[in-house]
Structure formats: C-alpha cells, structure tokens
Scaffold this motif. Structure first.
Motif, PDB file in Angstrom:
ATOM      1  N   ASP A  36      45.519  16.322  12.139  1.00 45.68           N
ATOM      2  CA  ASP A  36      44.653  15.209  11.475  1.00 45.68           C
ATOM      3  C   ASP A  36      44.033  15.677  10.271  1.00 45.68           C
ATOM      4  N   GLU A  37      43.138  14.756   9.649  1.00 44.55           N
ATOM      5  CA  GLU A  37      42.557  14.938   8.358  1.00 44.55           C
ATOM      6  C   GLU A  37      41.496  15.987   8.639  1.00 44.55           C
ATOM      7  N   SER A  38      41.052  16.198   9.795  1.00 47.23           N
ATOM      8  CA  SER A  38      40.180  17.390   9.835  1.00 47.23           C
ATOM      9  C   SER A  38      40.631  18.475  10.230  1.00 47.23           C
ATOM     10  N   ASN A  40      42.551  19.280  12.899  1.00 49.52           N
ATOM     11  CA  ASN A  40      42.762  19.402  14.494  1.00 49.52           C
ATOM     12  C   ASN A  40      44.358  19.107  14.803  1.00 49.52           C
ATOM     13  N   PHE A  63      46.930  23.001   9.204  1.00 47.93           N
ATOM     14  CA  PHE A  63      45.543  23.027   9.269  1.00 47.93           C
ATOM     15  C   PHE A  63      44.904  23.246   7.745  1.00 47.93           C
ATOM     16  N   THR A  64      45.419  24.148   7.022  1.00 43.29           N
ATOM     17  CA  THR A  64      44.950  24.565   5.530  1.00 43.29           C
ATOM     18  C   THR A  64      45.328  23.467   4.714  1.00 43.29           C
ATOM     19  N   ALA A  67      42.824  20.415   5.694  1.00 42.08           N
ATOM     20  CA  ALA A  67      41.474  20.698   5.518  1.00 42.08           C
ATOM     21  C   ALA A  67      41.186  21.058   4.042  1.00 42.08           C
ATOM     22  N   ALA A  68      41.737  21.725   3.294  1.00 42.72           N
ATOM     23  CA  ALA A  68      41.550  21.791   2.296  1.00 42.72           C
ATOM     24  C   ALA A  68      42.370  20.986   1.138  1.00 42.72           C
ATOM     25  N   ARG A  69      42.894  19.970   1.687  1.00 35.49           N
ATOM     26  CA  ARG A  69      43.506  18.958   0.855  1.00 35.49           C
ATOM     27  C   ARG A  69      44.333  19.684  -0.344  1.00 35.49           C
ATOM     28  N   LYS A  70      45.408  20.370   0.065  1.00 31.66           N
ATOM     29  CA  LYS A  70      46.118  21.279  -0.946  1.00 31.66           C
ATOM     30  C   LYS A  70      47.229  21.610  -0.403  1.00 31.66           C
ATOM     31  N   MET A  92      38.657  32.768   7.092  1.00 35.12           N
ATOM     32  CA  MET A  92      38.808  32.421   8.434  1.00 35.12           C
ATOM     33  C   MET A  92      39.706  33.159   9.190  1.00 35.12           C
ATOM     34  N   GLY A  94      42.140  34.728   8.290  1.00 33.13           N
ATOM     35  CA  GLY A  94      43.598  34.623   7.971  1.00 33.13           C
ATOM     36  C   GLY A  94      44.079  33.287   8.120  1.00 33.13           C
ATOM     37  N   LEU A  96      43.395  30.431   7.185  1.00 35.38           N
ATOM     38  CA  LEU A  96      43.819  29.778   5.632  1.00 35.38           C
ATOM     39  C   LEU A  96      44.774  30.261   5.140  1.00 35.38           C
ATOM     40  N   VAL A 112      45.219  11.925   4.950  1.00 33.44           N
ATOM     41  CA  VAL A 112      45.113  11.480   6.538  1.00 33.44           C
ATOM     42  C   VAL A 112      45.652  12.628   7.602  1.00 33.44           C
TER      43      VAL A 112
END
Lengths: 141, 141, 141, 141
Positions: A36-38, A40, A63-64, A67-70, A92, A94, A96, A112
């Motif tokens: 999800d956008e967080s 998870n 996740f990366t 969570a980093a929007r990239k 984190m 590794g 990330l 999202v």
C-alpha cells in the motif's frame, strides 16, 4: 486529519495479474509484491519457479517505490560513488532497495501503492512491474 | 568524570522550527530528526507529506552526524571505492548514513547534538538542516 | 481503492501536548511517540530527563497500538504462558510491544493513529497516553 | 542546554578493577562491561575464561542499567506474566536485558553510567557488579 487513497485487494490482484501475464510471456517465473502507499504488504505471489531470494527483494522493491514515491531504478541511477545519494542502498538494513524492478503505483497523480518484481534481470523485472501497472490502469478504465 | 553539554528539548524545537521554515519555503515536506550528542533521539517531526523511508533515514543522518561528529556529506565524499573509508556506509547495519542531509550541531566548538533531514534531494536536505542550525544559533544570540 | 483517515502533524502535536501536561503534573519526564494508522512515526518528543531505552519503547508501543488496533495493555493481559496469544511479545524482533502505555487513537470509530508513552511505570505511561488522547479529542470539539 | 556528568576512562577502570577482584575471589572468570550514562560502551574486559555469550549479555546489562536508570534485577522482579511490565525483556531486539547483573552507577544521586557482568550465576554477576561500584566509590573517596 489527512485523507489517504490506498489500493485495495482487488487493485492488488489486477497488478499481479498484469505482471504475471508478462512474466509468462517472457518465460521467467517471478516473485510479485504489492504494497500500500505506506509500504505495507497487500498481496504477494511467488510464481512456480520464482527465486527464494526474490521473496525478500520483490517486497523491498515494492516497499521502496511506495514509501519513497520513487522507482527503484531512479534511485539506482543516482546511487553512484561520488553522488550525495550514494549509500542510500544500505538504509534500513538494506531494505531500501535500489535494484531496478520497483515502481510506485499512482492514480490521479497520487501514489496509492507500489509493485516490486524480482527473479529476472532488472530489465525483465521492470518490464513486468510496468505491465502490472498498465493492466491495472486499463482495467480501471 | 566528564562534563558534557547536550541540547535540550527547547533547543530541539528551535532546530526543527528553522528546518521546517526552510522546507516550507522550498515546498518540500520533510522528515526532521534531532538527536543529542550521544546520538539518541530527542525530537522528530514528519511534516505532512514527508516520506515513510525518510522516517528512518532522517534519524540515521542525525545519529551519524552527532555520534561521529561529522556531516554525512563529508563521509559521502570520502566513501568512494578505492578510498580506505569506503564501506563505512554499511556499518551498524546501514545505520551509519553517508547520504547528504545530516549535520552535527555545535556550540562553543563542542558537538551538542545532530540534525538530520530527509525527503528531498540531498542538496535540499542539507539546506534545510543548515537552516535549522542557523535558526537555533540566532535564537541563542 | 480504499479511503483512509490518518492523523496529521497538528493532531500529533495535540496528542503530545496532552501527554506532556500529564507527565509534568505527575513529575515524570517521558518519551512520547505518535504514529499514523499504518504505524509510521509522525512525531516524537523526549522530555528532558526521559529515558534512553524509552526512545525505542515509546515508538514500539505506539506502533503496536496503531498497527494492531489494540492497546498494548490489552495484549499484555492475554500474553501469559498457557494462553494461545503468548509469545506475541517477541514478534517482529520484539517490536510488537505488550508493555502497558500504547493506545490506538480513534476518531469516529476508526483508528487514525497511535500514541506510545515510556519512562514511568506502565500505569503512569498509560495515564499520560490517555491524557494525550483526551486533550486531542477535546481540542477537536 | 543540559549539562551531563558522565564517567570517564579512569572511572571505568576502577569499576572493572573492583569487579575483577571479586570475580577472582569467587573463581569465576567474567565478562565486564562499562557504559556511559547514555548506554554507550566505555570499557570492556573478558577475563581469560569468560563466556562468549557473555560478551553480548554483559554489554546489554550495562546498557539497560544506565539507559533505563534501573538495575536489571529490578526489571526482572517485575517482568512476570500478568504484570504490565511483562514483555519488556524483548524490547530493542532483546537488547533490553532483565537478567540480574546490570547496575546503574550513580554519583551524587545522578546516573553517570552502568556496569554489566556476565558468566556466572545472576547472583555471582550481581555481586561482582556491586563490588565494582563499591571499589569505584571508595577510590573516589
């Protein structure tokens, strides 16, 4: 109070479906993670033959990206010795991940969620991740 | 017995305030972390829109800057393959952060804490961290 | 697609303010952590004199309360040998915290975040966490 | 700004000396760790024959005692199923140690560091830790 839009289980299935179709097409069984956008985990599929190491890597890519929007390949591009971004690949513990294959999932200009693919080459992973997003956006109409 | 000077909660608020003002000015919502001279967290703020990955990275930048008494971008500069410093970015499970955006906070030539910013480019993060220190030092008079 | 309500920075400040006032009142400097509904840190304050171990524990309490949508003391009650819940206190490397002092923050019956307090006895931590929520809800009117 | 008093290397040597003498006396080679008031290691000695697991445990005991300003055996006493403190022994990945043998070191009513012993029974570890403190305080006069 903030209002957040986040992909749901149905959206996650569409993303996986599109990515799986592309993986089948190129003949590379993949691990596919949707967060999800967080950041998870929402859904995960290891196609028969997907790599064990990719169980973790696909999740970290998704996740990366969310969570980093990239996209992870965008981090990769800048994460070279001498750049001020260098070293972010160990953040984190590794988790990330700067290996290509993680993409943020956006709707109406807002992140999202994220999708992460792993088991092929980064180019293959990226193509399948993009195929997941294309399928998802097309199904949404 | 040693006598140590360490920033307190009021100092931390000044540092955050200065960094937040700069972040607002450049239009990049940031994660802002303040640690004491031993690297332990004193205060943290995730501005609305700050990145999730930056929650950890901002803290790790502040920790590194205070605990090693060195700006993270100074480590970055030397952390290139072939240099004997190379590899330090993986120390402490990656908690030692060499990405630009962490600065030690000094008073009277002594490190009393650290500030770490994350969510923008390293240059943006560094500018906001410096703005936090400038605001703090100015308020102290 | 899901629509999520999540506390923002202003809400976090109200929660911290209420908790801090209670901590001042009982004379126990506390670590206070506020997370969003996904368990990610929004704001943190270590009052002057707060314990170092509490930097982590306060965050883990807030994380657990928000992410599991359950007060940490409720987990504690059931986390006794012989109960099928026993052992949950070691989950996520111990990040899932069953020590009293973490409360979910709810608005209109929906968990929007979590608050975690640490440095006093569990009873003191719980009282300050509740004071944070009371202050937040009162300020919202 | 806060002013902190912290033990120095000379203080650490006195603490180790007192603990080592007691360990020799009871014939149990020990691991002895001394940390400052923030929980960071100042000195460590593994007496010939000290246990390998104790290298970590002695440090974690000293860390806990200093950073939480509480003897590890006091945590142990309260960390029983059904108590609201139960579960604290898994905090920080288990680094928060509730096994007897860690004591805060105080001067003029202020915690300036911690001492942790490990390799014997908890009673032996506690006796050696106390002997370290007694020797340190006596030498200070």
């Amino acid at each position: 109070m903030l209002t957040i839009t986040r992909l749901d289980q149905q959206d996650a299935r569409l993303l996986i479906q599109g990515a799986r179709q592309k993986a089948d097409e190129i003949g590379v069984p993949m691990c596919i993670a949707i967060v999800d956008e967080s950041g998870n985990l929402v859904a995960f599929e290891r196609m028969d033959g997907g790599k064990i190491t990719s169980v973790t890597i696909a999740q970290d890519k998704a996740f990366t990206a969310a969570a980093a929007r990239k996209a992870t390949h965008e981090y990769n591009e800048k994460c070279v010795p001498g750049s001020l971004v260098f070293g972010i690949h160990t953040a984190m513990g590794g988790r990330l991940c700067v290996v290509g294959g993680g993409l943020p999932v956006s709707v109406d200009g807002e992140v999202v969620g994220g999708i992460g693919l792993s088991s092929g080459t980064p180019d293959q992973d990226m193509a399948c991740a993009q195929a997941g997003i294309d399928h998802f956006l097309k199904a949404r109409g």
